[in-house]
Motif scaffolding. Structure first.
Motif, short mmCIF file in Angstrom:
data_model
loop_
_atom_site.label_atom_id
_atom_site.label_comp_id
_atom_site.label_asym_id
_atom_site.label_seq_id
_atom_site.Cartn_x
_atom_site.Cartn_y
_atom_site.Cartn_z
N SER A 62 42.09 34.21 47.79
CA SER A 62 43.45 34.70 47.53
C SER A 62 43.91 34.36 46.12
N GLY A 63 43.44 33.25 45.58
CA GLY A 63 43.85 32.89 44.23
C GLY A 63 43.38 33.90 43.20
N GLN A 64 42.13 34.34 43.34
CA GLN A 64 41.64 35.29 42.35
C GLN A 64 42.26 36.66 42.55
N ALA A 65 42.51 37.04 43.81
CA ALA A 65 43.18 38.32 44.02
C ALA A 65 44.58 38.28 43.43
N LEU A 66 45.27 37.16 43.63
CA LEU A 66 46.61 37.05 43.06
C LEU A 66 46.57 37.01 41.54
N THR A 67 45.50 36.44 40.99
CA THR A 67 45.38 36.44 39.53
C THR A 67 45.23 37.85 38.99
N LEU A 68 44.41 38.64 39.69
CA LEU A 68 44.28 40.04 39.25
C LEU A 68 45.61 40.77 39.37
N PHE A 69 46.35 40.49 40.44
CA PHE A 69 47.65 41.14 40.59
C PHE A 69 48.59 40.71 39.48
N THR A 70 48.55 39.42 39.15
CA THR A 70 49.44 38.93 38.10
C THR A 70 49.11 39.56 36.75
N ILE A 71 47.81 39.71 36.49
CA ILE A 71 47.42 40.32 35.21
C ILE A 71 47.92 41.76 35.16
N THR A 72 47.78 42.48 36.27
CA THR A 72 48.23 43.88 36.27
C THR A 72 49.74 43.96 36.12
N ILE A 73 50.44 43.10 36.84
CA ILE A 73 51.90 43.14 36.76
C ILE A 73 52.36 42.73 35.36
N ALA A 74 51.62 41.81 34.74
CA ALA A 74 51.98 41.43 33.37
C ALA A 74 51.77 42.59 32.41
N ALA A 75 50.71 43.36 32.65
CA ALA A 75 50.50 44.53 31.78
C ALA A 75 51.63 45.54 31.96
N ALA A 76 52.03 45.77 33.21
CA ALA A 76 53.15 46.68 33.45
C ALA A 76 54.43 46.16 32.83
N GLU A 77 54.61 44.84 32.94
CA GLU A 77 55.83 44.23 32.41
C GLU A 77 55.88 44.34 30.90
N ILE A 78 54.74 44.17 30.25
CA ILE A 78 54.77 44.24 28.79
C ILE A 78 55.01 45.68 28.34
#
Lengths: 129, 261
Positions: A62-78
């Motif tokens: 779950s940690g790595q899946a959440l990391t991928l989600f965070t990276i994607t959301i950070a890209a959308a956020e930027i």
């Protein structure tokens, strides 16, 4: 590896990003600091996921899946953040977040002369129209 | 990180704190570089250098992921952060005409308050984290916990629905970014009061600065308020409500201006 190494590095990076968010004036530099904070969280997630996958036989990752989600959301956020910053810059001619005080309730900086300076321009806009 | 002697004795049978392994030394060195680059990122006065030091920070973090055997996350980090996010930030700096060289007003006036808050947060976090995990060790031997195979299997077996939801979120972000940029651009070009009732209803706040510029130079300036920074503080957010619909019906050249849009 000692778990404290990634945890402490993540805490340091998060606080660096916190300082940047609070102390910077340019909106794009604030966005960079937000990226630093998100990366600190990512490092924590990866470290604890690697620890739990061996220590607790956790196969969900779950940690790595959440990391991928965070990276994607950070890209959308930027992307959205830069679009907002560019729209503000186009309308105001500045990306200095200390000067964007239209919704502030302060009375000394904006207040009366602010309204006094807008009123003639509104009249002028109506006159030119 | 200074564990007490009790923690050292409980953990000393399998791991020695004072005899770090090679992975720990590498992690520490890369971590120092990463942290130093992050510090330069938030303290430098040259805006473009901040973006370039951010590359060093994010690249260092990718190396840390590799040391933690999370290879897929490391390559995603390199591709997305170093590859696209930093490029986006550089484009943003370029499009907002960020000054090349030193800008003296890069830091706000509340710098010392920010430093106090950050140091207090750092002290609290490090104390809590070290106190909680001083006897915890990551076992990096055996098969890699974050190989592409493991990550892909967990992602597409257990996390399929959030993954698809994430693609919807990316689509929403894409559409949102396009709408945000298009609206400002359409407002700037159709600024002489062109537009039917539908377009005047949509342009609410961004029409305020364009409404108080003279209409004779409106055809040449794609962004009129950029060229006069003195008027940037003037428009209030409550200004467009009365005068936004005003220029629309009374402009005689409205249909001809509306055509090329």
């Amino acid at each position: 590896m000692h778990l404290a190494y990634p945890a402490v590095l993540s805490a340091l990076l998060f606080c660096t990003g916190l300082y940047g968010v609070l102390a910077r004036r340019n909106a794009i530099l604030v966005l960079m600091s937000v990226e630093l904070m998100l990366n600190a969280v990512n490092l924590n997630l990866v470290a604890f996921d690697v620890w739990l996958s061996k220590a607790a036989e956790e196969t969900l990752h779950s940690g790595q899946a959440l990391t991928l989600f965070t990276i994607t959301i950070a890209a959308a956020e930027i992307g959205i953040g830069l679009a907002i910053v560019l729209a503000v810059y186009r309308n105001r001619g500045t990306s200095d977040i200390d000067k964007l005080r239209d919704t502030a309730e302060s009375h000394d900086t904006g207040g009366p002369d602010h309204d006094a300076s807008t009123a003639p321009q509104a009249e002028k806009a109506e006159a030119t129209a | 990180m200074s564990p007490t002697s009790a923690a050292l004795t409980t953990a000393a049978d399998t791991h020695g704190f004072l005899s770090p392994t090679g992975v720990e030394i590498a992690f520490l060195l890369v971590g120092l570089v990463t942290f130093g680059a992050a510090l330069v990122t938030v303290t430098t006065r040259q805006l473009v250098h901040a973006a370039l030091w951010l590359v060093a920070t994010l690249g260092g973090l990718a190396v840390e992921y590799l040391l933690l055997t999370a290879e897929f996350i490391a390559w995603v980090q390199v591709l997305i952060y170093v590859g696209s996010v930093v490029v986006l930030l550089l484009f943003g700096l370029m499009l907002t005409k960020a000054p090349i060289g030193r800008s003296p007003d890069a830091d706000s006036g509340n710098r010392w308050a920010a430093l106090t808050v950050a140091l207090a947060a750092a002290a609290t976090l490090i104390w809590v984290v070290v106190d909680a995990f001083r006897t915890t060790w990551i076992d990096l031997d055996g098969p890699a916990a974050g190989s592409t195979r493991a990550t892909g299997e967990s992602l597409f077996q257990n996390w399929v629905l959030p993954f698809e939801g994430l693609s919807v979120l990316l689509l929403a972000a894409l559409v949102g970014a396009i709408v945000l940029s298009r609206q400002a651009k359409a407002t700037a070009t159709e600024q002489p009061g062109a537009g039917a009732g539908t377009s005047t209803g949509r342009r609410t706040t961004p029409s305020a600065p364009s409404a108080n510029t003279p209409s004779d130079r409106s055809t040449t300036a794609p962004a009129p308020s950029v060229r006069e920074p003195s008027a940037t503080d003037a428009p209030a957010p409550d200004a467009p409500a009365p005068d936004a619909p005003a220029p629309a019906p009374t402009e005689p050249g409205a249909p001809s201006e509306k055509e090329p849009r």
